[in-house]
Write a protein that holds these residues in place. Structure first.
Motif, PDB file in Angstrom:
ATOM      1  N   LEU A  90      -5.566  -2.719   5.161  1.00  0.00           N
ATOM      2  CA  LEU A  90      -5.859  -2.103   6.446  1.00  0.00           C
ATOM      3  C   LEU A  90      -7.255  -1.497   6.368  1.00  0.00           C
ATOM      4  N   CYS A 147      -0.527   3.134   3.936  1.00  0.00           N
ATOM      5  CA  CYS A 147      -0.327   2.536   5.268  1.00  0.00           C
ATOM      6  C   CYS A 147       0.945   1.698   5.339  1.00  0.00           C
ATOM      7  N   CYS A 188       0.838  -1.189   0.000  1.00  0.00           N
ATOM      8  CA  CYS A 188       0.000   0.000   0.000  1.00  0.00           C
ATOM      9  C   CYS A 188       0.878   1.246   0.000  1.00  0.00           C
ATOM     10  N   CYS A 198      -7.002   0.203  -1.039  1.00  0.00           N
ATOM     11  CA  CYS A 198      -6.344  -0.610  -0.014  1.00  0.00           C
ATOM     12  C   CYS A 198      -7.291  -1.642   0.596  1.00  0.00           C
ATOM     13  N   CYS A 215      -8.251   2.321   5.367  1.00  0.00           N
ATOM     14  CA  CYS A 215      -7.159   3.015   4.684  1.00  0.00           C
ATOM     15  C   CYS A 215      -7.628   3.457   3.297  1.00  0.00           C
ATOM     16  N   ASN A 218      -3.426   0.042  -3.276  1.00  0.00           N
ATOM     17  CA  ASN A 218      -2.614  -1.173  -3.279  1.00  0.00           C
ATOM     18  C   ASN A 218      -2.046  -1.374  -4.667  1.00  0.00           C
TER      19      ASN A 218
HETATM   20 ZN   LIG Z   1      -3.366   0.955   3.025  1.00  0.00          ZN
END
Ligand SMILES: [Zn+2]
Length: 95
Positions: free
Chosen positions: A63, A32, A29, A60, A66, A70
């Motif tokens: 998480l 994060c 990511c 993402c 978030c 990605n």
């Molecule tokens: Zn993330």
């Protein structure tokens, strides 16, 4: 400066190719900093062996909550490289 954008141009394997030649894949990511190794066999069971991660990204999933993106990396002889071409990198970094 050396133009390395051609490095990945001829390396856009499908998931089936990656499993067969033993290329690892990771998802990471940009926000994060989470990172996870992808289980190719499990992913193939879901999307099929002809799917390719090249130049793909998604919101993402690593998480909860978030808002980052990605993106995918692949293992080139022990070095993890982003799995995208220069044009996609420019587009993504601008967005
Ligand atoms: Zn993330």
């Amino acid at each position: 400066m050396a133009d390395r954008s051609g490095f990945n141009r001829f390396f856009q394997p499908t998931l089936g190719d990656m499993l067969r030649i033993g290329v690892g894949a990771k998802v990471a990511c940009n926000r994060c900093q989470c990172e996870r190794v992808i289980n190719l066999e499990m992913l193939i069971a879901k999307v099929g062996p002809s799917y390719s991660l090249f130049n793909r990204r998604c919101r993402c999933k690593l998480l909860p909550g978030c808002q980052g993106w990605n993106y995918f990396l692949h293992d080139r002889s022990g070095v993890w490289l982003p799995f995208r071409d220069a044009a996609a990198a420019d587009r993504w970094l601008a967005g």
